[in-house]
Design a protein around this motif. Structure first.
Motif, PDB file in Angstrom:
ATOM      1  N   ILE A 105     -21.106 -44.447  15.183  1.00  0.00           N
ATOM      2  CA  ILE A 105     -21.015 -43.196  15.881  1.00  0.00           C
ATOM      3  C   ILE A 105     -20.717 -43.377  17.421  1.00  0.00           C
ATOM      4  CG2 ILE A 105     -22.063 -41.250  16.071  1.00  0.00           C
ATOM      5  CD1 ILE A 105     -24.057 -42.022  13.658  1.00  0.00           C
ATOM      6  N   ALA A 106     -19.899 -42.533  17.833  1.00  0.00           N
ATOM      7  CA  ALA A 106     -19.544 -42.676  19.454  1.00  0.00           C
ATOM      8  C   ALA A 106     -20.188 -41.583  20.147  1.00  0.00           C
ATOM      9  CB  ALA A 106     -17.903 -42.910  19.657  1.00  0.00           C
ATOM     10  N   SER A 162     -16.311 -43.568  13.100  1.00  0.00           N
ATOM     11  CA  SER A 162     -16.068 -42.457  11.980  1.00  0.00           C
ATOM     12  C   SER A 162     -16.686 -41.181  12.441  1.00  0.00           C
ATOM     13  CB  SER A 162     -16.888 -42.878  10.925  1.00  0.00           C
ATOM     14  OG  SER A 162     -17.994 -43.249  11.006  1.00  0.00           O
ATOM     15  N   ALA A 163     -17.436 -41.249  13.505  1.00  0.00           N
ATOM     16  CA  ALA A 163     -18.054 -39.948  14.022  1.00  0.00           C
ATOM     17  C   ALA A 163     -18.294 -39.880  15.776  1.00  0.00           C
ATOM     18  CB  ALA A 163     -19.208 -39.520  13.221  1.00  0.00           C
ATOM     19  N   VAL A 164     -18.080 -38.699  16.280  1.00  0.00           N
ATOM     20  CA  VAL A 164     -18.289 -38.569  17.792  1.00  0.00           C
ATOM     21  C   VAL A 164     -19.468 -37.627  17.972  1.00  0.00           C
ATOM     22  CG1 VAL A 164     -17.142 -37.910  19.896  1.00  0.00           C
ATOM     23  CG2 VAL A 164     -16.000 -39.384  18.214  1.00  0.00           C
ATOM     24  N   VAL A 165     -20.307 -37.736  18.936  1.00  0.00           N
ATOM     25  CA  VAL A 165     -21.170 -36.904  19.343  1.00  0.00           C
ATOM     26  C   VAL A 165     -20.808 -36.646  21.004  1.00  0.00           C
ATOM     27  CG1 VAL A 165     -23.645 -36.115  20.201  1.00  0.00           C
ATOM     28  CG2 VAL A 165     -23.105 -37.474  18.144  1.00  0.00           C
ATOM     29  N   ALA A 166     -20.179 -35.362  21.122  1.00  0.00           N
ATOM     30  CA  ALA A 166     -19.741 -34.968  22.497  1.00  0.00           C
ATOM     31  C   ALA A 166     -20.881 -34.325  23.304  1.00  0.00           C
ATOM     32  CB  ALA A 166     -18.387 -33.968  22.253  1.00  0.00           C
ATOM     33  N   LEU A 177     -18.635 -47.738  22.498  1.00  0.00           N
ATOM     34  CA  LEU A 177     -18.533 -46.432  21.570  1.00  0.00           C
ATOM     35  C   LEU A 177     -19.317 -45.493  22.572  1.00  0.00           C
ATOM     36  CD1 LEU A 177     -19.410 -47.421  18.040  1.00  0.00           C
ATOM     37  CD2 LEU A 177     -17.127 -46.653  18.934  1.00  0.00           C
ATOM     38  N   VAL A 178     -19.751 -45.846  23.627  1.00  0.00           N
ATOM     39  CA  VAL A 178     -20.266 -44.855  24.826  1.00  0.00           C
ATOM     40  C   VAL A 178     -19.419 -44.983  25.941  1.00  0.00           C
ATOM     41  CG1 VAL A 178     -22.400 -44.460  26.100  1.00  0.00           C
ATOM     42  CG2 VAL A 178     -22.631 -45.758  23.822  1.00  0.00           C
ATOM     43  N   ARG A 185     -10.827 -47.485  19.324  1.00  0.00           N
ATOM     44  CA  ARG A 185     -11.729 -47.970  18.342  1.00  0.00           C
ATOM     45  C   ARG A 185     -11.423 -46.914  16.978  1.00  0.00           C
ATOM     46  NH1 ARG A 185     -16.329 -50.819  19.259  1.00  0.00           N
ATOM     47  NH2 ARG A 185     -16.613 -50.487  17.078  1.00  0.00           N
ATOM     48  N   PRO A 186     -10.346 -47.481  16.479  1.00  0.00           N
ATOM     49  CA  PRO A 186      -9.732 -46.732  15.161  1.00  0.00           C
ATOM     50  C   PRO A 186     -10.886 -46.720  14.078  1.00  0.00           C
ATOM     51  CG  PRO A 186      -8.643 -48.573  15.591  1.00  0.00           C
ATOM     52  CD  PRO A 186      -9.356 -48.476  16.691  1.00  0.00           C
TER      53      PRO A 186
END
Length: 352
Positions: free
Chosen positions: A208-209, A261-265, A235-236, A257-258
């Motif tokens: 998770i990024a 699987s998830a991003v928190v904006a 991932l940050v 970073r392919p």
């Protein structure tokens, strides 16, 4: 009638920024040569915080100031609506300014508000605690909204020079007030981010990024705590605040970073950038990448698919901040932390 010198005049004549002049005149940190040059110019222009002295003696009643980083950001528009609604009910005028998340521009605007006898200020701060020291010392009633100045306050022995200037202007020496004593109205970032990460983990996501921007220290810290050690620093990632920078950060993250699987904006501008970058790179949401955005703005529900969001009460933050700054005249108000809510829509799915 001869125009009075302003803090901006002193800054230009001394060849430094407004924030530097503010620090010197409030006893903050500066090199000896810079301090000497600023004080010499202030004396030459007969500045000697005269506007500050005049305002303190008159117990200013000049309305309320509101400083936000970006007037085009939907969240800050909601915050401003709350401030204006409260101020209207109290019969208070509001002066609105946009800092562009630039500490120098922020210091310039604060100086202008002091010159115009504004006695109350609500600010989404861009500068650190040292930038805000002169404002607190001037006696202006300040309430921070959405975030607080990042750096802790450090006292500087140079306060003696400021006290000398204030005595020349007929004032008592500047009180050594810590700016972070000013109350703040904020959302519960820790709980909001923690809930979002737990939700994504429950869907099977491990990589998770976090996509962050200026002033989001508490959200970044909350994300690090939620994902736990060791944190994959790749991932940050951060943008500088503009939409172009946010898009570049999001696009770079997806391409470098392919495997995520998830991003928190961390905000709606960053969420918008993530949606656009994913579309440009042919990444399907949520099949290829799940997305959670901090801020529930009108367009989030209109996306395809609608975005899962961490909703924070922008209008309430502004309204409560205005209540506090008005109440500060009679008593010292306490800060407020307002709850967030995870609103699940269609932008998150199970890890495939």
């Amino acid at each position: 009638m001869e125009r009075r010198a302003t803090i901006k005049d002193v800054a230009e004549a001394a060849g430094v920024g407004v924030a530097t002049v503010s620090r010197v005149l409030s006893g903050g940190s500066a090199s000896p040569s810079t301090r000497e040059r600023v004080l010499a110019v202030a004396a030459q222009l007969d500045y000697r915080p005269s506007a500050l002295g005049r305002n303190l003696r008159q117990r200013r009643t000049g309305g309320m100031g509101l400083l936000v980083p970006d007037l085009t950001d939907t969240f800050y528009g909601q915050l401003a609506e709350g401030v204006l609604a409260c101020a209207r009910s109290a019969g208070e005028p509001v002066l609105l300014g946009s800092t562009g998340d630039d500490p120098e521009q922020e210091a310039d605007l604060v100086g202008m508000l002091l010159e115009q006898s504004v006695d109350r200020l609500i600010a989404v701060p861009s500068g650190d605690a040292e930038t805000w020291t002169p404002v607190i010392r001037a006696g202006m009633r300040v309430v921070f909204a959405d975030r607080v100045p990042a750096a802790p306050f450090q006292e500087d022995p140079g306060v003696t020079a400021v006290n000398d200037l204030m005595r020349l202007d007929g004032l008592s020496p500047a009180p050594q007030t810590r700016p972070l004593d000013a109350p703040a109205v904020v959302a519960d970032d820790r709980a909001g981010i923690r809930t979002a990460v737990r939700y994504l983990r429950g869907l099977g996501h491990k990589r998770i990024a976090f996509l962050g921007g200026p002033g989001q220290d508490s959200r970044v810290a909350a994300f690090r705590a939620a994902v736990g050690a060791p944190v994959d620093e790749d991932l940050v990632v951060f943008g500088t605040g503009s939409r172009d920078s946010a898009y570049a950060a999001a696009s770079g993250l997806f391409q470098s970073r392919p495997d995520l699987s998830a991003v928190v904006a961390g905000g709606n501008v960053l969420g918008e950038a993530a949606v656009l970058a994913a579309r440009e790179l042919d990444l399907r949401v949520p099949r290829d990448v799940s997305l959670v955005m901090y801020d529930d703005v009108p367009w989030a529900e209109l996306c395809s698919p609608p975005l899962t969001v961490i909703a924070q009460p922008g209008r309430d933050i502004g309204y409560r901040a205005a209540e506090l700054v008005l109440r500060a005249e009679t008593r010292k108000p306490r800060g407020v932390v307002l709850p967030t809510e995870l609103i699940v829509r269609g932008s998150c799915g199970p890890r495939r």
